[in-house]
Scaffold this motif. Structure first.
Motif, PDB file in Angstrom:
ATOM      1  N   UNK A 112       0.848  -1.200   0.000  1.00 53.00           N
ATOM      2  CA  UNK A 112       0.000   0.000   0.000  1.00 53.00           C
ATOM      3  C   UNK A 112       0.875   1.238   0.000  1.00 53.00           C
ATOM      4  N   UNK A 113       0.423   2.265  -0.765  1.00 53.91           N
ATOM      5  CA  UNK A 113       1.145   3.537  -0.838  1.00 53.91           C
ATOM      6  C   UNK A 113       0.256   4.646  -0.277  1.00 53.91           C
ATOM      7  N   UNK A 114       0.488   5.088   0.952  1.00 57.28           N
ATOM      8  CA  UNK A 114      -0.339   6.156   1.526  1.00 57.28           C
ATOM      9  C   UNK A 114      -0.235   7.470   0.758  1.00 57.28           C
ATOM     10  N   UNK A 115       0.927   7.767   0.171  1.00 55.33           N
ATOM     11  CA  UNK A 115       1.086   9.023  -0.572  1.00 55.33           C
ATOM     12  C   UNK A 115       0.162   9.063  -1.786  1.00 55.33           C
ATOM     13  N   UNK A 116       0.077   7.949  -2.535  1.00 55.55           N
ATOM     14  CA  UNK A 116      -0.821   7.892  -3.690  1.00 55.55           C
ATOM     15  C   UNK A 116      -2.270   8.006  -3.248  1.00 55.55           C
ATOM     16  N   UNK A 117      -2.629   7.337  -2.166  1.00 53.63           N
ATOM     17  CA  UNK A 117      -4.010   7.368  -1.676  1.00 53.63           C
ATOM     18  C   UNK A 117      -4.407   8.777  -1.242  1.00 53.63           C
ATOM     19  N   UNK A 118      -3.540   9.463  -0.520  1.00 50.89           N
ATOM     20  CA  UNK A 118      -3.859  10.821  -0.073  1.00 50.89           C
ATOM     21  C   UNK A 118      -3.863  11.802  -1.241  1.00 50.89           C
ATOM     22  N   UNK A 119      -3.039  11.550  -2.246  1.00 50.98           N
ATOM     23  CA  UNK A 119      -3.084  12.376  -3.456  1.00 50.98           C
ATOM     24  C   UNK A 119      -4.433  12.238  -4.151  1.00 50.98           C
ATOM     25  N   UNK A 145       8.752  -2.457 -11.938  1.00 58.90           N
ATOM     26  CA  UNK A 145       8.628  -2.243 -13.383  1.00 58.90           C
ATOM     27  C   UNK A 145       7.364  -2.901 -13.930  1.00 58.90           C
ATOM     28  N   UNK A 146       7.028  -4.082 -13.445  1.00 57.28           N
ATOM     29  CA  UNK A 146       5.777  -4.724 -13.852  1.00 57.28           C
ATOM     30  C   UNK A 146       4.569  -3.896 -13.434  1.00 57.28           C
ATOM     31  N   UNK A 147       4.630  -3.358 -12.217  1.00 58.32           N
ATOM     32  CA  UNK A 147       3.520  -2.546 -11.717  1.00 58.32           C
ATOM     33  C   UNK A 147       3.334  -1.280 -12.542  1.00 58.32           C
ATOM     34  N   UNK A 148       4.436  -0.635 -12.925  1.00 59.61           N
ATOM     35  CA  UNK A 148       4.340   0.594 -13.715  1.00 59.61           C
ATOM     36  C   UNK A 148       3.765   0.324 -15.101  1.00 59.61           C
ATOM     37  N   UNK A 191     -14.082   4.828  -8.112  1.00 61.35           N
ATOM     38  CA  UNK A 191     -13.863   3.466  -7.636  1.00 61.35           C
ATOM     39  C   UNK A 191     -12.695   2.811  -8.374  1.00 61.35           C
ATOM     40  N   UNK A 192     -12.565   3.068  -9.659  1.00 63.10           N
ATOM     41  CA  UNK A 192     -11.476   2.470 -10.428  1.00 63.10           C
ATOM     42  C   UNK A 192     -10.116   3.039 -10.046  1.00 63.10           C
ATOM     43  N   UNK A 193     -10.081   4.239  -9.474  1.00 64.93           N
ATOM     44  CA  UNK A 193      -8.803   4.834  -9.099  1.00 64.93           C
ATOM     45  C   UNK A 193      -8.200   4.206  -7.848  1.00 64.93           C
ATOM     46  N   UNK A 194      -9.007   3.446  -7.099  1.00 64.21           N
ATOM     47  CA  UNK A 194      -8.518   2.893  -5.841  1.00 64.21           C
ATOM     48  C   UNK A 194      -7.489   1.784  -6.036  1.00 64.21           C
ATOM     49  N   UNK A 195      -7.296   1.309  -7.250  1.00 67.12           N
ATOM     50  CA  UNK A 195      -6.302   0.263  -7.485  1.00 67.12           C
ATOM     51  C   UNK A 195      -4.876   0.802  -7.522  1.00 67.12           C
ATOM     52  N   UNK A 196      -4.717   2.117  -7.707  1.00 68.93           N
ATOM     53  CA  UNK A 196      -3.373   2.677  -7.834  1.00 68.93           C
ATOM     54  C   UNK A 196      -2.570   2.646  -6.537  1.00 68.93           C
ATOM     55  N   UNK A 197      -3.163   2.852  -5.353  1.00 71.80           N
ATOM     56  CA  UNK A 197      -2.332   2.781  -4.143  1.00 71.80           C
ATOM     57  C   UNK A 197      -1.907   1.376  -3.755  1.00 71.80           C
ATOM     58  N   UNK A 198      -2.457   0.339  -4.400  1.00 72.80           N
ATOM     59  CA  UNK A 198      -2.197  -1.043  -3.998  1.00 72.80           C
ATOM     60  C   UNK A 198      -1.143  -1.681  -4.899  1.00 72.80           C
ATOM     61  N   UNK A 199      -0.304  -2.524  -4.295  1.00 69.65           N
ATOM     62  CA  UNK A 199       0.762  -3.213  -5.015  1.00 69.65           C
ATOM     63  C   UNK A 199       0.571  -4.728  -5.011  1.00 69.65           C
ATOM     64  N   UNK A 200      -0.627  -5.202  -4.717  1.00 71.79           N
ATOM     65  CA  UNK A 200      -0.854  -6.637  -4.579  1.00 71.79           C
ATOM     66  C   UNK A 200      -0.771  -7.374  -5.902  1.00 71.79           C
ATOM     67  N   UNK A 201      -0.869  -6.663  -7.026  1.00 73.00           N
ATOM     68  CA  UNK A 201      -0.872  -7.324  -8.328  1.00 73.00           C
ATOM     69  C   UNK A 201       0.496  -7.889  -8.705  1.00 73.00           C
ATOM     70  N   UNK A 202       1.538  -7.535  -7.973  1.00 77.43           N
ATOM     71  CA  UNK A 202       2.877  -8.033  -8.305  1.00 77.43           C
ATOM     72  C   UNK A 202       3.567  -8.673  -7.105  1.00 77.43           C
ATOM     73  N   UNK A 242      -0.838 -12.981  -6.661  1.00 75.22           N
ATOM     74  CA  UNK A 242      -0.705 -11.850  -7.575  1.00 75.22           C
ATOM     75  C   UNK A 242      -1.645 -11.992  -8.769  1.00 75.22           C
ATOM     76  N   UNK A 243      -1.724 -13.206  -9.345  1.00 81.11           N
ATOM     77  CA  UNK A 243      -2.618 -13.415 -10.491  1.00 81.11           C
ATOM     78  C   UNK A 243      -4.078 -13.244 -10.100  1.00 81.11           C
ATOM     79  N   UNK A 244      -4.451 -13.775  -8.932  1.00 79.81           N
ATOM     80  CA  UNK A 244      -5.839 -13.651  -8.479  1.00 79.81           C
ATOM     81  C   UNK A 244      -6.209 -12.205  -8.195  1.00 79.81           C
ATOM     82  N   UNK A 245      -5.272 -11.445  -7.635  1.00 81.56           N
ATOM     83  CA  UNK A 245      -5.548 -10.038  -7.394  1.00 81.56           C
ATOM     84  C   UNK A 245      -5.725  -9.287  -8.709  1.00 81.56           C
ATOM     85  N   UNK A 246      -4.905  -9.575  -9.683  1.00 76.03           N
ATOM     86  CA  UNK A 246      -5.025  -8.934 -10.991  1.00 76.03           C
ATOM     87  C   UNK A 246      -6.374  -9.248 -11.634  1.00 76.03           C
TER      88      UNK A 246
END
Length: 365
Positions: A65-72, A175-178, A217-228, A252-256
């Motif tokens: 989780x990235x608190x900076x992205x979430x607060x942004x 890099x995969x996440x980006x 709602x779709x923007x909430x995936x950006x603070x999370x890093x579970x996909x990798x 990671x695959x299930x989260x994606x």
């Protein structure tokens, strides 16, 4: 604390604050009410997070989780909501734009001539800044709103890249996440611009709010890093159950897949289907992106079925051989016990001499 880590942490958060302040300025200019400057107080949360991160994490990120992205997101999303709701009060055309540019150039030349008669260059810089701000103010609201949407999504990707990573995530995973974020941002921008630009949608206030809610709602995936990242297994009895092992091995695959079905492509497909089915809104791009969402959802369900069947076949194969089914992220204690047992067997095997060597002395006699 490393200087580069500190610099990246501060510069990234400063970019977030400046962009959110530009959004608040546009809302205040459009609404013509100074009270909307109170939205700038949301940046205090980001400042507080910066201080806590520098103190307790030495500027580095957190796990999953990235608190900076979430607060942004909290700082900029309300401004974009207000701009989208207030959309369309100023006409954007070629001729009015040309008139505005000509007027701005004339004002710039006048300020330049007046600055030659002044004694210092400070007056010239101030006049130039005023002319530049006035020229930006003449840009129509729709262009400003679209530009804020575009820079917002670009800054999410660039900001996640610049933010110092924690010890739990590797550069390969980053890099995969980006790369995932780039494709996700393009789809989200296309959804917002393509649906909100429809004239029939702009006439329905409730429909605008519903589309913006799905967009948020779709923007909430950006603070999370579970996909990798894999969630890992805990040394408990529940870790031996099939669902827990499946989640452990393919987290990671299930989260994606879950993000695509429940946060992005699934909700986008529902909104576009409602627009075409209930409101009878049809155009070429809307039909194309609806078909794209159907294809993505179908492929994600197919991927989920493949993962489940593959894991089931692995479990059955190991159970027939009498082996214990373990996933790659099995608890360290279990792996250490199995490894130690194998080492003991190897030591016993080495300690027992071969039969030929034990019988060799008797033949000599």
């Amino acid at each position: 604390m490393e200087l580069m880590v500190l610099l990246n942490a501060l510069v990234t958060r400063l970019l977030f604050v400046l962009h959110s302040l530009i959004g608040v300025w546009r809302v205040t200019a459009v609404k013509k009410e100074p009270k909307y400057w109170l939205l700038a107080l949301l940046n205090l949360l980001l400042c507080l997070e910066t201080g806590l991160t520098l103190k307790f994490k030495q500027g580095r990120g957190y796990k999953w989780f990235s608190p900076a992205i979430f607060l942004y997101l909290i700082c900029i999303v309300p401004s974009l909501w207000l701009l989208e709701i207030h959309h369309g009060t100023q006409y954007c055309g070629n001729e009015p734009g040309a008139v505005q540019v000509n007027v701005s150039n004339q004002d710039f030349n006048q300020s330049r001539e007046s600055s030659h008669g002044s004694e210092g260059t400070d007056h010239h810089i101030i006049q130039t800044a005023k002319v530049f701000v006035n020229q930006l103010s003449t840009i129509c609201e729709t262009v400003w709103t679209l530009a804020l949407h575009q820079t917002f999504l670009l800054l999410l990707v660039v900001g996640r890249w610049l933010l110092p990573i924690g010890v739990e995530i590797t550069r390969d995973q980053l890099s995969q996440l980006l790369l995932m974020f780039v494709g996700t941002a393009a789809d989200i921008l296309e959804f917002a611009s393509e649906t909100l630009d429809i004239e029939d949608v702009r006439k329905n206030y409730a429909l605008i709010n519903a589309i913006l809610a799905v967009w948020t709602w779709s923007m909430l995936q950006f603070p999370l890093d579970l996909a990798v990242q894999h969630i890992g297994c805990k040394p408990s009895t529940s870790a031996r159950r099939i669902p827990s092992l499946l989640l452990c091995r393919y987290s990671a695959e299930l989260w994606n897949i879950g993000v695509s079905l429940f946060i992005q492509d699934g909700p986008f497909f529902i909104v576009r289907s409602i627009l075409m089915g209930h409101f009878r809104i049809f155009n070429q791009m809307l039909v194309f992106f609806t078909a794209k969402n159907i294809l993505v959802v179908t492929l994600q369900l197919y991927r989920l079925a493949v993962i489940t069947l593959d894991f089931r076949s692995t479990v059955l194969q190991k159970s027939r051989k009498g082996e214990v089914c373990c996933c790659p992220c099995e608890p360290y204690e279990a792996r250490a016990h199995a490894t130690g047992h194998q080492e003991n067997e190897m030591k016993e095997f080495v300690a027992v001499p071969p039969k030929e060597e034990s019988q060799a002395p008797s033949e000599d006699h």
